[in-house]
Every structure is written in structure tokens, then in C-alpha cells.
Write a protein that holds these residues in place. Sequence first.
Motif: not given
Length: 376
Positions: A272, A287, A291, A293, A307, A350-354
Motif C-alpha cells: 500500500t 518494514v 510486523l 511474521k 508477500n 510474511i510481511v503485511p501489505e499495509d
Amino acid sequence: MPDLIVEGLSVEFNGQTAVDDVTFTVNDGEFFTLLGPSGCGKTTTLSTIAGLETPTKGIIRVGPEIFVDAAKHRFLTPEERNLGMVFQSYALWPHMTVEDNLAMPLKIRKASKAEQNRRIGDALNQVGLLPYRKRYPHELSGGQQQRVALARALVYSPSVLLLDEPLSNLDAKLRDRARAWLKELQQSVGITTIYVTHDQLEALSLSDRLAVMGEGKMLQVGTPNEIYDHPNCLAVADFIGRCSFFRAKVLETGAGTLVVDLVDGEGTLRVTSATAFAAGTHVTIGVRSELVKVSQPRDDVPAISVNAIPADLKKASYVGARYEFELMAAGQLIFAEGEHKLDEQQVWLIVPEDGLFVFAEDIPPSRLASDVEDGL
């Protein structure tokens, strides 16, 4: 009192620029922090406001009263500025009692004996040390000495309080208590305060607003939430909190969303972003460690998952409430956190989109895999 305003401030020492065209405003009653690594110019800026350093360029004023105007060769002495300052070393006179230490700035200002007694009592009461007025500094703990230094800075009712890393000499637990007490004191007194520190936790927890400095420049000014959640450049993101970075190339750009390909490894990220980047643009993705994982082993997550990035665990540290991990992924050193110990060396990140940061800047050299492996 009126706002304190610094305009175009520059300071040079032997031809070297320590502060470079710094401009900011501290609002009445605000707790404002200058934050940055050693040598960034924060203490020099504070010392110039106090009148302990002479600027090469710039103006410092409180409302209509001009403390410094370098172009017009106007320079008020420290005594003429009515500012209170607490140094990192506290600078208490060891041969004087607590009340005698507090009396010195009042004697300089020619306060009467009765006025001195009243002000000393009020100041010591504010910092909770009224019963200690007859003691000497060596009879006090480090935290009590720090409070005496604060009382001395407050005793003559200064217009602005300047604090140069006043908690750095305290142990970790006492520092936590002192931080909470200092914020309560500042709010109860209502005094405008400028605080210098390299400690992120102090800056984020104490400040109404803070300024991140680097190489003599003001990089970003904002509230703690603004600085942490929306850093305006890679240097701020790298200094505040624990942030990891990936080199990437933009594949697709849409309404508030980017799809990027990792340059130095496997993986595609959906991000995003309020800023649009043309396809083919090289960017850096940041990142926060909290955040990220970590999923183990790698076959728990499909390799084609957006991601999800393959990574190798290099180090795991147990820090009490959680584990902190250092991993190598896409050619970069990556930080992550988790509640449980990792047993596998090969994992997925695993990284978030936001919550990801996108910068049109190159990754810091210290993050390169070659430097990490060489121990630099």
C-alpha cells in the motif's frame, strides 16, 4: 510565553558544519525533543539556543525578543536569555548543599534572601526533595542529583527549560521512573521544554513533537506517531524503531497499491502506497520488525504466495517477553520478532501489505549482505 523560533541556524567549527540551516518552532508549553545519533548536531543546536555557542548564520527568538541574529551581530548572553539548562553531568557544586546549589542562580539575579528561601522551597517541593535541602550532592543518589539539577534550572522561573540527555547517567529501572516523573513535572509546571537525546524510547514517550536530526540537518519534525508510522525518508525509518529494508523494482502500480519484485532474491510484494511510482522504478521497501511474521518450515507457505519471502535464520536472542531474530532474505539483513523459539534454519517471512514504507532511495550500505557476513 510566546513560541521559541529558530530560523536558518547554521554552526561551523574550524570550517566544519555542525548544524546546517536548521529551522523549527517550539510552541508555548510544548515538550519538544531533538533526536539523533552522536554527532548529528542536536547538542550543538541546544547549546546555541542556550547561548553557549555562537552561530554562523541564523536567528533565534522568543516572540519579539531576539536572542541571536547572526547577520546583525546580535547575541544575548546566557544570563540575558532567562533559560534553564540541565546538563548530562548535572554540574552540581560538590562543596555546596542542595539549597546553596539552588541559591547560586538567584544570587546572580540579585534576589533577596527572603525571595531565595521562598523560591528554593518551591522548587525543591516540585521535585520532591524538600527534606534534602541541607544535604550535599555526594549524600544523594543519582536520581536525586538529577532532580536537584532540575530544581536549580527551575528555581528562577525560566521561560524555557533546556535538557541535554539528563537521564543518561541513570540505570535502566531508575531511568524508566525518572522518565515518567519528568513528564509529569513538565506538564504540572507548564514550561516549554527542549530535550536532547539519542534514546528513541525517551523521545517517543516524552515528546509532544520531536525532530529527527542527521549530519547537522533537520530530517523530519512531527508527533511521535507521525515519525514512527510515517517516516519521510529512509534515514528516519532506519533510526527510529527497528526497520528492515528490501531492494525492489516496481512491476505494477494502481490506485494506492504497488506490486514490486525483490531485486536481490525471490519474492513479490504487494504494498500500500500513497505515492505512485512508474513501472520499472527501483525503490526501497521498509518494514518494522514487529510486523514481520516468521513461518517455519518453508513448506508451511506456498512458494508462490505474495508477500512471502524465503529466509535463513542467522541469530535468535531471547529477551524475556519475546525472541528477536536476525535473518538473511533477498540479500539483506532482516529483523523479526516472535513469541516462540525457531527450530528451523530455513523459514518464510510474511510481511503485511499495509504498514510497509516505500522510498525512492537506495538501501543503506550497512544492510548489504556482504557487509553483514564480513561482520561490519
